[in-house]
Design an enzyme around this catalytic site. Structure first.
Site, PDB file in Angstrom:
ATOM      1  N   GLY A 113       0.836  -1.194   0.000  1.00 29.69           N
ATOM      2  CA  GLY A 113       0.000   0.000   0.000  1.00 29.69           C
ATOM      3  C   GLY A 113       0.868   1.239   0.000  1.00 29.69           C
ATOM      4  N   GLY A 171       4.502   7.682   2.281  1.00 28.12           N
ATOM      5  CA  GLY A 171       5.389   6.875   1.460  1.00 28.12           C
ATOM      6  C   GLY A 171       4.714   5.572   1.080  1.00 28.12           C
ATOM      7  N   VAL A 184       4.444   1.061   1.601  1.00 26.76           N
ATOM      8  CA  VAL A 184       4.657  -0.086   2.475  1.00 26.76           C
ATOM      9  C   VAL A 184       4.904  -1.317   1.609  1.00 26.76           C
ATOM     10  CG1 VAL A 184       3.697  -1.548   4.288  1.00 26.76           C
ATOM     11  CG2 VAL A 184       3.196   0.894   4.271  1.00 26.76           C
ATOM     12  N   ASP A 237      -4.287  10.352  15.835  1.00 28.33           N
ATOM     13  CA  ASP A 237      -4.694   9.987  14.472  1.00 28.33           C
ATOM     14  C   ASP A 237      -5.384   8.630  14.457  1.00 28.33           C
ATOM     15  OD1 ASP A 237      -5.031  10.624  11.827  1.00 28.33           O
ATOM     16  OD2 ASP A 237      -3.075   9.885  11.175  1.00 28.33           O
TER      17      ASP A 237
END
Length: 613
Positions: free
Chosen positions: A312, A317, A319, A432
């Site tokens: 993903g 960035g 993964v 978050d």
């Protein structure tokens, strides 16, 4: 001979740069202390010189009274008082909004607009004066003034307000909010006697700029609005000459020992000396946990087979799936080189290295090599929660989670947050919490991940201070983007948790404009109405009575979690107790009246609009 020619080239080029630097520095902002009338000697971040691209606060001290420009479209403000301290990055000032003052004097309520304060990563303002909340509603709505609320007639609309600081009732979504400074004392409760054009501002300068200024640098913004630490004019000449001589000597050394030094190593050497890399390395040197292994970038490439299998990607960035030498599979998050100044990487390593809990994802290693940074986690085969809860999501077409699984996931996340807030050596606020950051293992056991926005604070400190808002729109607690709703604390995570669990229950975003009926757009209000009237929940998938009981517990607990006043929200310990306890022991909370706007992008936002339902 070639070395001498090369040295001459570097010498001439650096002399040219020296001249250019001197020309540029003639335009830099002067940060020197200066006299400003009755306020005495003041200085950074205030200035008496107007300068393009500078974020400093220009004060015109030759005027009576002095005026200041805050970067707002409303123009100049009258300076009433400045409490200045050379040793603090926070300065307090009392100012007067001249336009608002004219409106209040002439009692033109049609001209009243929402009071906003500009903020940036460099400098921020905090309003420390109480404010009055006004609800601007069209007369065609025919709203009757609620108890303890008055209204002022303003042309085609009314302004509703309460001088008693009562909790606002449920106004129509067509009403908008206006917040203005409020007098500390008033002789009566009419609108214009309650409002004030004078207010106190706390000015906070970022640590990066404070360090720059403390090191004889000057904080400026370039034409693209990015922060730069410019060297003072006198130092530019010294530094440039030093660079010239050292570079020339370096060229000679390279000529003499060219075979012993590769150009790649020289380039990497200079890359490692950037400010970002220095700050990251300084942190790792002082706080690097010995239990977490540090990998080389070549090892990262090897374990991911040159980044072959992407799992993903996001704003941080990408993964990739990887495998350690012991055969253990891992998820490798490779951060973008341009991603911030390393703060999120530092936050992640600092916070997650302090944790050890079954509902917190395990950090197995990290990489920090020049501009290349990566985080290595245990692999969670089922990915993130959002793939399984939203109806119409192609990724969950083959596996819709049952109510028993959803219920266990909600308890697991609550236990993880309870641990972060109370079980660690120090309190960790995540900031978050959302479905994207909840990972699921092969048995759909949940683990909290992504600590890039986390903040570590002492457990005894109940209220914390942060600059700007952080989090993802739709899950951010009201007090995070507007301090008038209360202080920021662990209760901010509780709000995000409640919004997320409601999306798990509804199988949809909490704000969904694609539904057929207007009353269903905001799910928390729709489900609250069904709960209040003791109606059927209308949620699919109930196979047995225990499923509906679990769903009702999740709904009631979530509605408690998203209460606007942080003090009315339960702690995560209490959330776990309510979820695991009896449904009959749970009381239906007051109806939540605030909600965040529809999500546009999963980004940290410093300006969030508020709507009323």
């Amino acid at each position: 001979m070639a070395c001498v020619s090369l040295f001459a080239f570097f010498l001439l080029s650096h002399l040219f740069l020296l001249h250019s630097a001197e020309e540029v520095n003639k335009t830099l902002q002067n940060c020197s202390p200066f006299q400003c009338g009755k306020f005495g000697t003041i200085g950074f971040p205030f200035t008496n010189i107007s300068q393009p691209f500078s974020f400093l606060l220009p004060i015109k001290c030759d005027r009576i009274p002095p005026t200041i420009h805050l970067g707002l479209s409303r123009g100049l403000y009258e300076v009433i008082n400045i409490s200045y301290s050379y040793t603090s990055t926070k300065q307090s000032t009392r100012i007067k909004d001249l336009l608002l003052s004219d409106d209040l004097r002439s009692q033109k309520c049609e001209s009243l607009t929402n009071f906003t304060i500009p903020n940036s990563p460099i400098i921020s303002f905090k309003l420390t004066t109480p404010s009055l909340t006004l609800f601007k509603c069209s007369r065609t709505l025919g709203i009757t003034s609620p108890r303890n609320f008055k209204y002022a007639s303003c042309g085609d609309y009314n302004l509703y307000y309460s001088h008693l600081n009562d909790n606002p009732p449920s106004f129509s979504s067509k009403c908008s909010i206006i917040q203005l400074p409020k007098k500390e004392r008033s002789d009566n409760d009419t609108l214009f006697s309650l409002l004030s054009a004078e207010f106190n501002l706390e000015v906070h300068v970022s640590d990066a700029c404070s360090r720059c200024y403390g090191g004889a640098g000057q904080c400026v913004l370039d034409k693209n609005g990015k922060f730069q630490c410019a060297i003072a004019e006198k130092d530019v000449a010294v530094v440039s000459i030093t660079i010239t001589l050292s570079t020339g000597i370096g060229v000679l050394i390279v000529c003499c020992f060219w075979r012993k030094f590769s150009s790649i190593k020289i380039i990497n050497f200079w890359k490692k000396k950037t400010l970002t890399h220095k700050s990251v390395e300084a942190f790792l040197r002082n706080h690097e946990p010995h239990v977490i292994r540090r990998y080389k970038y070549s090892e990262i490439k090897s374990m991911t087979k040159s980044f072959k299998n992407k799992l993903g990607q996001g704003g941080y960035g990408c993964v990739y799936k990887g495998q350690l030498q012991d055969g253990c599979f891992v998820a490798v998050k490779v951060l973008k080189e341009s991603k911030g100044n390393g703060e999120e990487f530092i936050n992640e390593v600092a916070s997650i290295s302090r944790t050890s809990h079954v509902n917190i994802v395990t950090l197995k290693g990290f990489c920090s090599e020049g501009s290349k940074r990566a985080l290595i986690y245990e692999l969670m085969p089922n990915g993130s929660l959002e793939k399984f809860i939203y109806k119409g999501n192609p990724s969950n077409s083959n596996h819709q989670l049952g109510w028993e699984t959803l219920y266990k996931i909600s308890i697991g996340i609550a236990r993880g947050l309870e641990y972060l807030h109370r079980g660690c050596n120090t309190q960790i606020l995540h900031f978050d919490i959302k479905p994207h950051n909840i990972l699921l293992d092969e048995n759909f056991f949940p683990k909290i991940s992504d600590f890039g926005l986390a903040k570590i604070c002492p457990r005894e400190k109940s209220i914390i201070s942060i600059v700007g808002a952080r989090g993802t729109t739709g899950y951010i607690a009201p007090e995070v983007f507007c301090r008038n709703f209360g202080g920021i604390s662990h209760k901010s995570d509780v709000y995000s948790y409640g919004m997320m669990v409601l999306e798990m229950v509804g199988g949809r975003k909490n704000v969904d404009v694609s539904v057929d009926f207007t009353s269903e757009i905001y799910f928390p209000h729709w489900i609250y109405k069904h709960l209040e009237l003791n109606e059927e929940l209308g949620l699919p998938g109930f196979l047995k009575e225990r499923d509906e009981e679990s769903a009702r517990k999740m709904i009631i607990v979530s509605l408690w979690c998203i209460q606007t006043n942080p003090s009315n929200r339960p702690s995560m310990s209490r959330v776990v107790e309510m979820l695991e306890g009896s449904l009959n022991s749970l009381q239906i909370p007051p109806k939540p009246f605030l909600f965040s706007p529809p999500r546009r992008s999963p980004m940290e936002s410093s300006t969030v609009m508020v709507s009323i339902q």
